[in-house]
Design a protein around this motif. Structure first.
Motif, PDB file in Angstrom:
ATOM      1  N   CYS A   1       0.854  -1.192   0.000  1.00 33.20           N
ATOM      2  CA  CYS A   1       0.000   0.000   0.000  1.00 33.20           C
ATOM      3  C   CYS A   1       0.892   1.246   0.000  1.00 33.20           C
ATOM      4  CB  CYS A   1      -0.929  -0.007   1.211  1.00 33.20           C
ATOM      5  SG  CYS A   1      -0.089   0.355   2.759  1.00 33.20           S
ATOM      6  N   SER A   2       0.270   2.413  -0.033  1.00 37.12           N
ATOM      7  CA  SER A   2       1.060   3.648  -0.103  1.00 37.12           C
ATOM      8  C   SER A   2       1.981   3.802   1.100  1.00 37.12           C
ATOM      9  CB  SER A   2       0.135   4.867  -0.156  1.00 37.12           C
ATOM     10  OG  SER A   2      -0.589   4.833  -1.336  1.00 37.12           O
ATOM     11  N   GLY A   3       1.481   3.432   2.266  1.00 38.09           N
ATOM     12  CA  GLY A   3       2.304   3.489   3.471  1.00 38.09           C
ATOM     13  C   GLY A   3       2.734   4.900   3.842  1.00 38.09           C
TER      14      GLY A   3
ATOM     15  N   CYS B   1       0.297   7.972   3.570  1.00 41.52           N
ATOM     16  CA  CYS B   1      -0.947   7.700   4.303  1.00 41.52           C
ATOM     17  C   CYS B   1      -0.752   7.936   5.793  1.00 41.52           C
ATOM     18  CB  CYS B   1      -1.384   6.258   4.061  1.00 41.52           C
ATOM     19  SG  CYS B   1      -2.897   5.883   4.959  1.00 41.52           S
TER      20      CYS B   1
ATOM     21  N   SER C   1      -2.404   6.820   8.221  1.00 42.67           N
ATOM     22  CA  SER C   1      -2.652   5.650   9.067  1.00 42.67           C
ATOM     23  C   SER C   1      -1.451   4.709   9.112  1.00 42.67           C
ATOM     24  CB  SER C   1      -3.850   4.858   8.537  1.00 42.67           C
ATOM     25  OG  SER C   1      -4.978   5.666   8.455  1.00 42.67           O
ATOM     26  N   ALA C   2      -0.464   4.957   8.280  1.00 45.62           N
ATOM     27  CA  ALA C   2       0.634   3.994   8.128  1.00 45.62           C
ATOM     28  C   ALA C   2       1.632   4.070   9.273  1.00 45.62           C
ATOM     29  CB  ALA C   2       1.352   4.240   6.805  1.00 45.62           C
TER      30      ALA C   2
ATOM     31  N   THR D   1       1.937  -3.975   4.286  1.00 45.76           N
ATOM     32  CA  THR D   1       0.865  -3.028   4.572  1.00 45.76           C
ATOM     33  C   THR D   1       1.206  -2.122   5.756  1.00 45.76           C
ATOM     34  OG1 THR D   1      -1.483  -2.848   5.159  1.00 45.76           O
ATOM     35  CG2 THR D   1      -0.356  -4.823   5.918  1.00 45.76           C
ATOM     36  N   GLY D   2       0.817  -0.873   5.648  1.00 50.35           N
ATOM     37  CA  GLY D   2       1.143   0.095   6.690  1.00 50.35           C
ATOM     38  C   GLY D   2       0.255  -0.015   7.916  1.00 50.35           C
ATOM     39  N   CYS D   3      -0.898  -0.666   7.781  1.00 50.13           N
ATOM     40  CA  CYS D   3      -1.783  -0.869   8.944  1.00 50.13           C
ATOM     41  C   CYS D   3      -2.701  -2.051   8.638  1.00 50.13           C
ATOM     42  CB  CYS D   3      -2.580   0.402   9.252  1.00 50.13           C
ATOM     43  SG  CYS D   3      -3.989   0.687   8.152  1.00 50.13           S
TER      44      CYS D   3
ATOM     45  N   LYS E   1      -5.692  -2.304   7.938  1.00 49.44           N
ATOM     46  CA  LYS E   1      -6.766  -2.169   6.944  1.00 49.44           C
ATOM     47  C   LYS E   1      -6.443  -2.983   5.679  1.00 49.44           C
ATOM     48  CE  LYS E   1      -9.479   1.182   4.437  1.00 49.44           C
ATOM     49  NZ  LYS E   1      -9.578   2.575   3.983  1.00 49.44           N
ATOM     50  N   GLY E   2      -5.177  -3.038   5.321  1.00 49.75           N
ATOM     51  CA  GLY E   2      -4.772  -3.913   4.215  1.00 49.75           C
ATOM     52  C   GLY E   2      -5.268  -3.498   2.846  1.00 49.75           C
ATOM     53  N   CYS E   3      -5.247  -2.193   2.555  1.00 46.50           N
ATOM     54  CA  CYS E   3      -5.783  -1.675   1.278  1.00 46.50           C
ATOM     55  C   CYS E   3      -5.230  -2.400   0.046  1.00 46.50           C
ATOM     56  CB  CYS E   3      -5.422  -0.194   1.115  1.00 46.50           C
ATOM     57  SG  CYS E   3      -6.153   0.889   2.327  1.00 46.50           S
TER      58      CYS E   3
HETATM   59  S1  SF4 Z   1      -3.405  -0.168   4.444  1.00 45.54           S
HETATM   60 FE1  SF4 Z   1      -3.442   1.394   6.064  1.00 45.54          FE
HETATM   61  S2  SF4 Z   1      -1.469   2.413   5.812  1.00 45.54           S
HETATM   62 FE2  SF4 Z   1      -1.836   1.340   3.924  1.00 45.54          FE
HETATM   63  S3  SF4 Z   1      -2.822   2.823   2.559  1.00 45.54           S
HETATM   64 FE3  SF4 Z   1      -4.459   1.637   3.586  1.00 45.54          FE
HETATM   65  S4  SF4 Z   1      -4.999   2.886   5.375  1.00 45.54           S
HETATM   66 FE4  SF4 Z   1      -2.988   3.604   4.661  1.00 45.54          FE
END
Ligand code: SF4
Length: 437
Positions: free
Chosen positions: A314-316, A320, A322-323, A351-353, A355-357
Motif C-alpha cells: 500500500c502507499s504506506g 498515508c 494511518s501507516a 501493509t502500513g496498517c 486495513k490492508g488496502c
Molecule cells: S493499508 Fe493502512 S497504511 Fe496502507 S494505505 Fe491503507 S490505510 Fe494507509
C-alpha cells in the motif's frame, strides 16, 4: 453526484470507501480521485492526465490492483477542477456500476468468448437499479491470456466451454477460486440472472454484497495461477502488447509523462491501464520491445520475473496518515534481498496498517506495520493473528530467515506459496526467532 458535492461522508477515511472522480476519498496525502476507463486511450491522453495530476494534486499517480488510475494529493478546491478538466478530455470514463472485463477482451484470439456484449448489457440493465453498495462490482471474464481471476467481485461471469457451446458460470462473491457457484447459464440467461441478483442486492441495502446471496453454495475451486500482464507478448497475428508497471503501483507524473512521450515517439497509439498495477501498450513487436527496454531503464516493472511484481504494497508512510511504516522502502528491500522467495506464486503483502488496502484477500505472507514494529501473518489478512512480531530493525533479517527456510525446505516442483502453506505458522515463527536473543 456533482463535483461540488464533496460532503463529509465522502471525505472520511471509512473502511471500504471507494474513491471516484467526482467523489474523492481522503487519504494521508489529501484527497484521492479515481479515473476508471472502459476502453483504451492514447499516450498523449495519459500524459495530459499526468499534467492535470501535477497541476491539481501532488503529482503522484497510482495504477490500482484493478487497473484504475488514481490521482493523489488533491484538495477540496482542486478536486472539482480536476473532475471538470478530466471530463473535458472526452476519455472513455466509466459511468455507473463497475462491470469489468479483462484488458484484452475482444482482441485476444485465445479467449473462449468476447465478454464485452454481456458487460454492456449488464451495464445498461443496471442503470435503473438503486441501492447498491458503492463498491459493488461485476466481472465478466471471457477467458484468454489475461484473466481477472484474482480480483474480488460481487458477481462474476466466467466463460466455459460446454458440449452445447459457450456457457457462463455465475459466481457470487470472492475471487474466481473462492466465489460460490450459482449456476452455469446461456448468455441471455446470464445477463438476466446477474440483473436479478443485483436487484435483490439493491433491495437488501447498500451494505449487501454478492457473498450475502451465496449461503450454502459450493466454492468454485482454484482456477490455477493467472498470467502476469508484465512483459512484451503477442496478442494476435499483427498486434503485440507491452505490459509495464510503476514500482508498487505508484509513480510521479514526470516518469509517466516520459514513458508516454517515448511511446508516442515509437508510434504507439493505444494503451490501457490493467490489473496488477500495469499499463498495457499496444503496437508492433518492435515498438513494444523498444518501449519495454526504455521502461526497464527508467525503473518500471517490465517482466513477470521481477520480484517487485510479486509484492502488493500500500502507499504506506508518509503518503498515508494511518501507516506505521514506509511500505515502499520495506518492499524494495524485500524485492532486493528475497527474490528467490518471490517466485510469483503468491503476493507478499506489505501493509502500513491492518486495513490492508493493497491486498484485501488473505496472502501466504503479510507484513503489517504496528506501533511497536511489524506483525508477520501467514495465510491471512493484514488484521489476522500474527505468527510473529518483530521490531523494525529486525524486519529484513526476519524476512531473510523465512526465505532461507523456504529455500532449504522446498520440495521438487513446489512453489513458494505451497511451501509456506506446508510449513505453517509454527515453523515460520521458529525461523524468525532463530538467532535472536
Ligand atoms: S493499508 Fe493502512 S497504511 Fe496502507 S494505505 Fe491503507 S490505510 Fe494507509
Amino acid at each position: 453526484m456533482t463535483a461540488l458535492s464533496l460532503d463529509r461522508n465522502m471525505l472520511d477515511m471509512r473502511r471500504g470507501a471507494c474513491p471516484a472522480l467526482s467523489a474523492p476519498m481522503m487519504t494521508g496525502d489529501g484527497l484521492l480521485a479515481r479515473v476508471a476507463l472502459t476502453d483504451a486511450i492514447t499516450p498523449a491522453q495519459l500524459a495530459e492526465l499526468c499534467r492535470l495530476a501535477r497541476r491539481h494534486g501532488n503529482g503522484i499517480l497510482d495504477i490500482s490492483a484493478r487497473g484504475n488510475l488514481q490521482v493523489r494529493g488533491l484538495s477540496e478546491t482542486s478536486a472539482p477542477l480536476l473532475d471538470a478538466e478530466v471530463r473535458a478530455l472526452n476519455l472513455p470514463l466509466r459511468d455507473g456500476l463497475a462491470v469489468e472485463t479483462p484488458p484484452l477482451a475482444g482482441i485476444d484470439g485465445t479467449e473462449i468468448a468476447d465478454p464485452r456484449p454481456l458487460a454492456e448489457a449488464i451495464r445498461q440493465g443496471a442503470r435503473e437499479i438503486i441501492g447498491l453498495a458503492p463498491k459493488m462490482s461485476v466481472v465478466v471474464d471471457g477467458g484468454g491470456r489475461l484473466r481477472l481471476s484474482d480480483l474480488l467481485a460481487d458477481i462474476r461471469l466466467v466463460a466455459v466451454c460446454a458440449d452445447e457451446g459457450v456457457r457462463w458460470m455465475l459466481l457470487l462473491g470472492g475471487t474466481e477460486a473462492t466465489g460460490r457457484v450459482f449456476n452455469v447459464l446461456r448468455e441471455t440467461e446470464a445477463v438476466s440472472a446477474t440483473l436479478a441478483a443485483l436487484r435483490k442486492l439493491g433491495e437488501m441495502g447498500a451494505r449487501a454484497r454478492g457473498r450475502d446471496l451465496a449461503a450454502g453454495l459450493p466454492a468454485n475451486g482454484a482456477p490455477g495461477l493467472p498470467a502476469s500482464p508484465f512483459g512484451a507478448f503477442r496478442v494476435s497475428d499483427s498486434l503485440f502488447a507491452a505490459g509495464i508497471g510503476p514500482t508498487f503501483g505508484q509513480t510521479n507524473a514526470e516518469n509517466l509523462i516520459a514513458l508516454c512521450g517515448e511511446a508516442e515517439r515509437l508510434g504507439i497509439q493505444s494503451l490501457k491501464p490493467a490489473f496488477d498495477h500495469s499499463l498495457l501498450f499496444f503496437a508492433t513487436q518492435s515498438a513494444c520491445e523498444a518501449l519495454a527496454a526504455f521502461a526497464a531503464n527508467n525503473g518500471f516493472v517490465t517482466s513477470p520475473s521481477d520480484p517487485r511484481s510479486a509484492i502488493a504494497a500500500c502507499s504506506g508512510s508518509p503518503a498515508c496518515n494511518s501507516a506505521a511504516i514506509a511500505t515502499h522502502e520495506l518492499a524494495a528491500r524485500a524485492a532486493q534481498d528475497c527474490g528467490d522467495l518471490l517466485d510469483g506464486s503468491f503476493k507478499l503483502h506489505v501493509t502500513g496498517c491492518t486495513k490492508g488496502c493493497a491486498h484485501p484477500e488473505p496472502s501466504a505472507l503479510a507484513l503489517c506495520g504496528t506501533a511497536a514494529g511489524l506483525s508477520l501473518i501467514t495465510q491471512g489478512k493484514a488484521g489476522d493473528e500474527p505468527f510473529a512480531s518483530v521490531a523494525f530493525a529486525d524486519t529484513n533479517n526476519s524476512l531473510r530467515r523465512i526465505a532461507d527456510l523456504v529455500r532449504d525446505e522446498r520440495r521438487a516442483g513446489e512453489n513458494s506459496a505451497a511451501c509456506l502453506a506446508r510449513l505453517g505458522p509454527r515453523r515460520l515463527a521458529a525461523a524468525v526467532m532463530s538467532g535472536r536473543p
